[in-house]
Scaffold this motif. Sequence first.
Motif, PDB file in Angstrom:
ATOM      1  N   ASP A  44       1.083   3.979   1.742  1.00 29.14           N
ATOM      2  CA  ASP A  44       1.646   4.472   3.005  1.00 29.14           C
ATOM      3  C   ASP A  44       2.813   3.613   3.475  1.00 29.14           C
ATOM      4  OD1 ASP A  44      -0.358   2.505   3.370  1.00 29.14           O
ATOM      5  OD2 ASP A  44      -0.649   3.077   5.465  1.00 29.14           O
ATOM      6  N   SER A  55       0.849  -1.197   0.000  1.00 29.99           N
ATOM      7  CA  SER A  55       0.000   0.000   0.000  1.00 29.99           C
ATOM      8  C   SER A  55       0.880   1.241   0.000  1.00 29.99           C
ATOM      9  CB  SER A  55      -0.919  -0.004   1.224  1.00 29.99           C
ATOM     10  OG  SER A  55      -0.144   0.108   2.406  1.00 29.99           O
ATOM     11  N   LYS A  66       5.811   4.068   0.839  1.00 31.71           N
ATOM     12  CA  LYS A  66       6.513   5.352   0.990  1.00 31.71           C
ATOM     13  C   LYS A  66       7.508   5.295   2.141  1.00 31.71           C
ATOM     14  CE  LYS A  66       5.786  10.315   1.469  1.00 31.71           C
ATOM     15  NZ  LYS A  66       4.799  11.398   1.561  1.00 31.71           N
ATOM     16  N   GLU A  67       7.078   4.745   3.264  1.00 33.35           N
ATOM     17  CA  GLU A  67       7.956   4.651   4.436  1.00 33.35           C
ATOM     18  C   GLU A  67       9.166   3.751   4.156  1.00 33.35           C
ATOM     19  OE1 GLU A  67       7.876   2.899   8.985  1.00 33.35           O
ATOM     20  OE2 GLU A  67       5.977   3.431   8.035  1.00 33.35           O
TER      21      GLU A  67
END
Length: 150
Positions: A100, A98, A103-104
């Motif tokens: 989020d 996903s 991105k992390e």
Amino acid sequence: MKVILQRSLQANVHVNHEIVGKIDHGLVALVGIAHGDTTETVRVLAEKTANLRIFSDEEGKMNRNVMDTGGGVLAISQFTLLADCRKGRRPSFTGAASPDIAKELYQNYADHLTSLGIPVATGIFAADMAVSLVNDGPVTIILDSDEIVR
């Protein structure tokens, strides 16, 4: 996690006609984060990226890594590396993490390379980017966490 490494003489990435990241020489790393990837997965692939001996020494043999050459890494997030094209004509991206989480972990990859002393430039996560590079060699290496980590 999949990472496509391309040895480059120079590379940059544009967003909205502006350069947001560039390196003079080193590696372009296209980074795809998959479901199940962790900070450990990222650490292992970042260290593999940093230590791969894919740059020529004085005798023309691939005996040097990006750190030995003083090169940088241009890291670009690319979820399309997780495309499943086995069925039909439209790729499925259900294997990609996903946004989020991706991105992390993408940022963790760049941060880990930086912690190893490598200059790192990045694109902008989820942006429409134009990546330019002068491929050196050409040398292109595929890192797949399913083959390296798990």
